[in-house]
Design a protein around this motif. Sequence first.
Motif, PDB file in Angstrom:
ATOM      1  N   GLY A  81     -64.196  29.214  28.401  1.00 45.26           N
ATOM      2  CA  GLY A  81     -64.252  29.815  27.073  1.00 45.26           C
ATOM      3  C   GLY A  81     -62.912  29.847  26.366  1.00 45.26           C
ATOM      4  O   GLY A  81     -62.607  30.789  25.634  1.00 45.26           O
ATOM      5  N   ASP A  82     -62.099  28.803  26.552  1.00 47.92           N
ATOM      6  CA  ASP A  82     -60.770  28.745  25.941  1.00 47.92           C
ATOM      7  C   ASP A  82     -60.892  28.696  24.415  1.00 47.92           C
ATOM      8  O   ASP A  82     -61.618  27.873  23.855  1.00 47.92           O
ATOM      9  CB  ASP A  82     -60.049  27.494  26.438  1.00 47.92           C
ATOM     10  CG  ASP A  82     -58.566  27.508  26.145  1.00 47.92           C
ATOM     11  OD1 ASP A  82     -58.152  28.119  25.146  1.00 47.92           O
ATOM     12  OD2 ASP A  82     -57.812  26.881  26.916  1.00 47.92           O
ATOM     13  N   ILE A  83     -60.148  29.554  23.741  1.00 49.97           N
ATOM     14  CA  ILE A  83     -60.220  29.638  22.284  1.00 49.97           C
ATOM     15  C   ILE A  83     -59.752  28.360  21.602  1.00 49.97           C
ATOM     16  O   ILE A  83     -60.083  28.123  20.432  1.00 49.97           O
ATOM     17  CB  ILE A  83     -59.413  30.847  21.761  1.00 49.97           C
ATOM     18  CG1 ILE A  83     -59.793  31.149  20.300  1.00 49.97           C
ATOM     19  CG2 ILE A  83     -57.923  30.607  21.935  1.00 49.97           C
ATOM     20  CD1 ILE A  83     -59.201  32.420  19.759  1.00 49.97           C
ATOM     21  N   VAL A  84     -59.003  27.509  22.298  1.00 55.25           N
ATOM     22  CA  VAL A  84     -58.579  26.266  21.646  1.00 55.25           C
ATOM     23  C   VAL A  84     -59.781  25.426  21.236  1.00 55.25           C
ATOM     24  O   VAL A  84     -59.709  24.652  20.281  1.00 55.25           O
ATOM     25  CB  VAL A  84     -57.620  25.422  22.523  1.00 55.25           C
ATOM     26  CG1 VAL A  84     -56.338  26.161  22.819  1.00 55.25           C
ATOM     27  CG2 VAL A  84     -58.284  24.919  23.777  1.00 55.25           C
ATOM     28  N   MET A  85     -60.910  25.585  21.928  1.00 55.60           N
ATOM     29  CA  MET A  85     -62.098  24.827  21.550  1.00 55.60           C
ATOM     30  C   MET A  85     -62.690  25.362  20.246  1.00 55.60           C
ATOM     31  O   MET A  85     -63.142  24.591  19.395  1.00 55.60           O
ATOM     32  CB  MET A  85     -63.131  24.872  22.680  1.00 55.60           C
ATOM     33  CG  MET A  85     -62.635  24.279  23.982  1.00 55.60           C
ATOM     34  SD  MET A  85     -61.963  22.604  23.791  1.00 55.60           S
ATOM     35  CE  MET A  85     -63.430  21.713  23.260  1.00 55.60           C
ATOM     36  N   ASP A  86     -62.705  26.666  20.083  1.00 54.69           N
ATOM     37  CA  ASP A  86     -63.165  27.238  18.816  1.00 54.69           C
ATOM     38  C   ASP A  86     -62.263  26.793  17.670  1.00 54.69           C
ATOM     39  O   ASP A  86     -62.741  26.493  16.572  1.00 54.69           O
ATOM     40  CB  ASP A  86     -63.181  28.763  18.904  1.00 54.69           C
ATOM     41  CG  ASP A  86     -64.298  29.282  19.785  1.00 54.69           C
ATOM     42  OD1 ASP A  86     -65.447  29.297  19.325  1.00 54.69           O
ATOM     43  OD2 ASP A  86     -64.019  29.649  20.935  1.00 54.69           O
ATOM     44  N   LEU A  87     -60.962  26.744  17.925  1.00 57.39           N
ATOM     45  CA  LEU A  87     -60.039  26.286  16.898  1.00 57.39           C
ATOM     46  C   LEU A  87     -60.269  24.812  16.583  1.00 57.39           C
ATOM     47  O   LEU A  87     -60.288  24.415  15.411  1.00 57.39           O
ATOM     48  CB  LEU A  87     -58.595  26.512  17.356  1.00 57.39           C
ATOM     49  CG  LEU A  87     -58.141  27.964  17.433  1.00 57.39           C
ATOM     50  CD1 LEU A  87     -56.797  28.069  18.149  1.00 57.39           C
ATOM     51  CD2 LEU A  87     -58.049  28.582  16.049  1.00 57.39           C
TER      52      LEU A  87
END
Length: 424
Positions: free
Chosen positions: A371-377
């Motif tokens: 669930g790394d936020i870099v993917m949402d970014l």
Amino acid sequence: MNSAIRSVHARQLVDCKCRPMVEVDIITEDGFLGRGCAPTGSSVGMFESCVLRDGNPEEYHGMSVHKAVDNVNNIIGPALIGKDVHDQKAIDEIMIELDGTPEKKNLGGNAIYSTSIAAIRAAAECEGMPLYNYIAKGPVKTVPVPSFNVVNGGHYADLTQPFNEYIIMPYGAGTIEKAVEMGINTFQELERVLTKYLGHKPEVAPSYGYAAPSEDPEVILDLMSEAIENCGYSGKIAFALDCASSEMYDRHNDTYLLKGSRVNSRQLIEYAKHLTEKYNFVFIEDLLDEEDWNSYPKAHEAITRTNLLGDDFIVTNMERLKRAYELNALDGFILKPNQVGTITEALQTYDFAMEHGLLATPSGRSGGVIGDIVMDLAVGLQIGFIKNGAPRSGERIDKLNFLMRAADLNEGCKLADISSMLKF
């Protein structure tokens, strides 16, 4: 709806390399939960936000993060109670001011960054939408082309390969599903090619790719080319390279390691130029030392058949990116929010890149998380291509599934067309 912060709580967990990390929960008055945790890298720039560790040899060999956890629970949390999770900038500025150092050494970049993530995730939860939709302010139209770190350099028993990551990117795929399949098929075929070359199965490297079989980059790239050709993907997959040259740079004599010998920056630039003329590269990252400001503009002038990106060189820091832009030193940077320490600062650096025609390439860290936020970014900012890591461990597979899921959940969402970004 009451989106004010009701509670902030941190704990110590472990990342994918079993190193302690900080995780933070933020809960709003209406009960919406945002959760964030701070991954760490193996190739770490000297100007990155500080990862505060306890230094107690009796626990996790000094790697525990109880001080950072306590800083969230006792200093950061009380200062954020009552603040609106939708005001990310204000929340991050409070933490930056509380710390008072550029590298966030007092409270810990890992404490601040985890809290910053938790805040923006809580805001998205308040709005009842995935975080990438919250960042995009609506549906997304594309997902980025993934890349795959298939061969890892470093120090091994019988050789040292100075270039850190040998990467493949399926730029010619028509869909995200096909891009993922092409990366996985090539990675699996490469094991067979390397086994034939070595006479035994390749070793699994610390970053989960295959251990480099040679000190010669061209031997490795030829073996990767063979795997691509065997899969029928020639002309659809290109290379990328993370040199992480600071790891192999000798400051005493101003030289770099290359094929078992020491070379100067001019020779390294000439060799990289040769590689880009022999093979198709989407990008080359951190070709030179993170403080080699004199040589980066020379490299950028000489190497025109690929994109030069800065990771340790820029550390997602807007002032460093601005300086690189003014020197015409790069085509873009690697976007790693934990390097700078807050979501606000990372987005400011991203905005500068977009305003000045530079690329921003999100990337996870070697000590990654599910669930790394870099993917949402990456999805929310509608970025063209990203770094995913080797398709082997859970948190890296999670990133691939994230892209396919986002494409499926957003009607009409397609794989990004990066043809305009390619220089070969």
